[in-house]
Design a protein around this motif. Structure first.
Motif, mmCIF file in Angstrom:
data_model
loop_
_atom_site.group_PDB
_atom_site.id
_atom_site.type_symbol
_atom_site.label_atom_id
_atom_site.label_comp_id
_atom_site.label_asym_id
_atom_site.label_seq_id
_atom_site.Cartn_x
_atom_site.Cartn_y
_atom_site.Cartn_z
ATOM 1 N N ASN A 48 -5.581 5.650 0.985
ATOM 2 C CA ASN A 48 -4.488 6.015 0.062
ATOM 3 C C ASN A 48 -3.112 5.949 0.730
ATOM 4 N N HIS A 49 -3.058 5.183 1.823
ATOM 5 C CA HIS A 49 -1.777 4.868 2.457
ATOM 6 C C HIS A 49 -1.099 6.109 3.053
ATOM 7 N N LEU A 50 -1.902 7.129 3.383
ATOM 8 C CA LEU A 50 -1.373 8.228 4.204
ATOM 9 C C LEU A 50 -1.161 7.712 5.629
ATOM 10 N N GLU A 51 -1.958 6.712 6.009
ATOM 11 C CA GLU A 51 -1.726 5.966 7.249
ATOM 12 C C GLU A 51 -1.531 4.503 6.876
ATOM 13 N N LYS A 52 -0.511 3.895 7.459
ATOM 14 C CA LYS A 52 -0.307 2.454 7.250
ATOM 15 C C LYS A 52 -1.243 1.682 8.159
ATOM 16 N N VAL A 53 -1.831 0.630 7.621
ATOM 17 C CA VAL A 53 -2.683 -0.199 8.488
ATOM 18 C C VAL A 53 -1.795 -1.107 9.343
ATOM 19 N N ASP A 54 -2.291 -1.478 10.520
ATOM 20 C CA ASP A 54 -1.562 -2.430 11.369
ATOM 21 C C ASP A 54 -1.923 -3.869 10.995
ATOM 22 N N ARG A 55 -3.141 -4.032 10.520
ATOM 23 C CA ARG A 55 -3.659 -5.363 10.189
ATOM 24 C C ARG A 55 -4.723 -5.185 9.119
ATOM 25 N N GLY A 56 -4.949 -6.215 8.311
ATOM 26 C CA GLY A 56 -5.943 -6.135 7.248
ATOM 27 C C GLY A 56 -5.321 -5.607 5.972
ATOM 28 N N PHE A 57 -6.151 -5.399 4.945
ATOM 29 C CA PHE A 57 -5.617 -4.838 3.702
ATOM 30 C C PHE A 57 -6.684 -4.093 2.919
ATOM 31 N N ARG A 63 -6.048 -3.978 -6.923
ATOM 32 C CA ARG A 63 -4.610 -3.835 -6.614
ATOM 33 C C ARG A 63 -4.412 -3.458 -5.146
ATOM 34 N N LEU A 64 -3.544 -4.188 -4.501
ATOM 35 C CA LEU A 64 -3.215 -3.954 -3.109
ATOM 36 C C LEU A 64 -2.593 -2.565 -2.946
ATOM 37 N N ILE A 65 -3.055 -1.824 -1.943
ATOM 38 C CA ILE A 65 -2.546 -0.469 -1.720
ATOM 39 C C ILE A 65 -1.389 -0.492 -0.710
ATOM 40 N N GLY A 66 -0.284 0.078 -1.124
ATOM 41 C CA GLY A 66 0.850 0.274 -0.207
ATOM 42 C C GLY A 66 1.781 -0.920 -0.084
ATOM 43 N N TYR A 67 1.369 -2.054 -0.594
ATOM 44 C CA TYR A 67 2.164 -3.275 -0.411
ATOM 45 C C TYR A 67 2.181 -4.104 -1.680
ATOM 46 N N ARG A 68 3.175 -4.981 -1.725
ATOM 47 C CA ARG A 68 3.241 -5.996 -2.759
ATOM 48 C C ARG A 68 3.362 -7.335 -2.047
ATOM 49 N N GLU A 76 6.208 -3.494 1.925
ATOM 50 C CA GLU A 76 5.721 -2.146 1.632
ATOM 51 C C GLU A 76 6.357 -1.622 0.346
ATOM 52 N N LEU A 77 5.544 -0.906 -0.443
ATOM 53 C CA LEU A 77 6.046 -0.337 -1.695
ATOM 54 C C LEU A 77 6.983 0.835 -1.402
ATOM 55 N N LYS A 78 7.826 1.135 -2.381
ATOM 56 C CA LYS A 78 8.682 2.319 -2.278
ATOM 57 C C LYS A 78 7.831 3.574 -2.467
ATOM 58 N N GLU A 79 8.304 4.678 -1.898
ATOM 59 C CA GLU A 79 7.579 5.952 -1.945
ATOM 60 C C GLU A 79 7.122 6.302 -3.373
ATOM 61 N N ARG A 80 8.031 6.087 -4.327
ATOM 62 C CA ARG A 80 7.713 6.410 -5.719
ATOM 63 C C ARG A 80 6.500 5.606 -6.217
ATOM 64 N N GLU A 81 6.448 4.344 -5.823
ATOM 65 C CA GLU A 81 5.335 3.488 -6.253
ATOM 66 C C GLU A 81 4.036 3.867 -5.526
ATOM 67 N N ILE A 82 4.194 4.294 -4.275
ATOM 68 C CA ILE A 82 3.020 4.730 -3.510
ATOM 69 C C ILE A 82 2.436 5.989 -4.148
ATOM 70 N N LEU A 83 3.319 6.912 -4.530
ATOM 71 C CA LEU A 83 2.846 8.147 -5.173
ATOM 72 C C LEU A 83 2.108 7.818 -6.472
ATOM 73 N N LYS A 84 2.614 6.821 -7.192
ATOM 74 C CA LYS A 84 1.962 6.415 -8.435
ATOM 75 C C LYS A 84 0.573 5.843 -8.139
ATOM 76 N N GLN A 85 0.471 5.025 -7.094
ATOM 77 C CA GLN A 85 -0.839 4.471 -6.720
ATOM 78 C C GLN A 85 -1.824 5.577 -6.352
ATOM 79 N N ARG A 86 -1.309 6.626 -5.715
ATOM 80 C CA ARG A 86 -2.201 7.697 -5.243
ATOM 81 C C ARG A 86 -2.858 8.442 -6.399
ATOM 82 N N LYS A 87 -2.306 8.331 -7.611
ATOM 83 C CA LYS A 87 -2.961 8.972 -8.758
ATOM 84 C C LYS A 87 -4.330 8.340 -9.019
ATOM 85 N N ASP A 88 -4.509 7.129 -8.559
ATOM 86 C CA ASP A 88 -5.806 6.455 -8.717
ATOM 87 C C ASP A 88 -6.815 6.877 -7.658
ATOM 88 N N ILE A 89 -6.349 7.643 -6.670
ATOM 89 C CA ILE A 89 -7.182 7.935 -5.503
ATOM 90 C C ILE A 89 -7.190 9.441 -5.274
#
Ligand SMILES: Nc1ncnc2c1ncn2[C@@H]1O[C@H](COP(=O)(O)OP(=O)(O)O)[C@@H](O)[C@H]1O
Ligand SMILES: [Mg+2]
Length: 240
Positions: A48-57, A63-68, A76-89
């Protein structure tokens, strides 16, 4: 529903995830086992993008998590978009992470409206404790409130990081009962736990991690009764 592909993650010079790939189908229950420090929590936190990955996805429901992806590059997505993604997780932590100054109902309503918050409290068997504050609830009840809160955004997947590890032994069962119930109702779940009996009964698949890699995976019978690797055998001999 979840696709993790070639994920690497380091903290400084310590490589904690060393190329992890894992797919979880809709409705599947995957239990992750492994010794302390093997990267289990970090793996869940990358989902859920609490940690950013260094490699991979990582993708959830395609839907890609944390990135577009734009022009062949990842942004990387903006914080607001990340928070929206986290509703799925949905994410359930070892230490519940409830707000101490909010009632059980208010904690769940942080993630939903009051009417559905009530429904989710009912679902975890705590409809009658809506007005109680966390300090007035047992650890098992607090964790059930945390589960209700995780469900309240109607997530596509729910991740559990050692949900019973902070509980007194006599309170573990009531939380596992809720997890079992969710599993039966078709929730897509990834559960990090040391509760081997639960894993055997509820998991569709068990994944064993050690030192930042998935060492082996299979049905509970395969991994628990007939492990292919020495590292898995060594771990199981300590926890069984
Ligand atoms: N934010 C962090 N900064 C530095 N090191 C970390 C951080 N988070 C985890 N680690 C280290 O990464 C390793 C794996 O941790 P973790 O994913 O929590 O393992 P597990 O959940 O399997 O016990 C451990 O050595 C831990 O100390
Ligand atoms: Mg952990």
């Amino acid at each position: 529903m979840i696709e993790i592909l070639g994920v690497h993650k380091s903290f400084g010079s310590l490589e904690v995830l060393r190329g992890v790939s894992l797919e979880v189908a809709a409705g599947e229950v995957v239990v992750v086992l492994g010794p302390s420090g093997s990267g289990k929590s970090t793996l869940l936190r990358t989902i859920n993008h609490l940690e950013k990955v260094d490699r991979g996805f990582i993708t959830i429901d395609g839907r890609l998590i944390g990135y577009r992806k734009r022009g062949g590059k990842l942004h990387e997505l903006k914080e607001r978009e990340i928070l929206k993604q986290r509703k799925d997780i949905g994410f359930v932590f070892q230490n519940f992470n409830l707000f101490p100054h909010l009632t059980a109902l208010e904690n769940v309503a942080e993630a939903a409206d009051l009417a559905s918050a009530r429904q989710f409290l009912d679902r975890v068997g705590l409809g009658d404790r809506a007005g109680s504050y966390p300090r007035q609830l047992s650890g098992g009840q607090q964790q059930r409130v945390a589960i209700a809160r995780a469900l309240a955004t109607q997530p596509k997947v729910v991740l559990f990081d050692e949900p019973t590890s902070a509980l007194d032994p006599e309170l573990v069962g009531e939380v596992l009962d809720v997890l079992r119930d969710l599993a039966r109702s078709g929730t897509t779940m990834v559960v990090v736990t040391h509760e081997i009996g639960f894993a055997r009964e509820v998991a569709d698949r068990i994944v064993f991690m050690d030192q930042g890699v998935i060492v082996e995976q299979g049905t509970p019978a395969e991994v628990l009764d007939n492990p292919a690797h020495d590292r898995t055998r060594a771990f199981l001999s300590k926890v069984l």
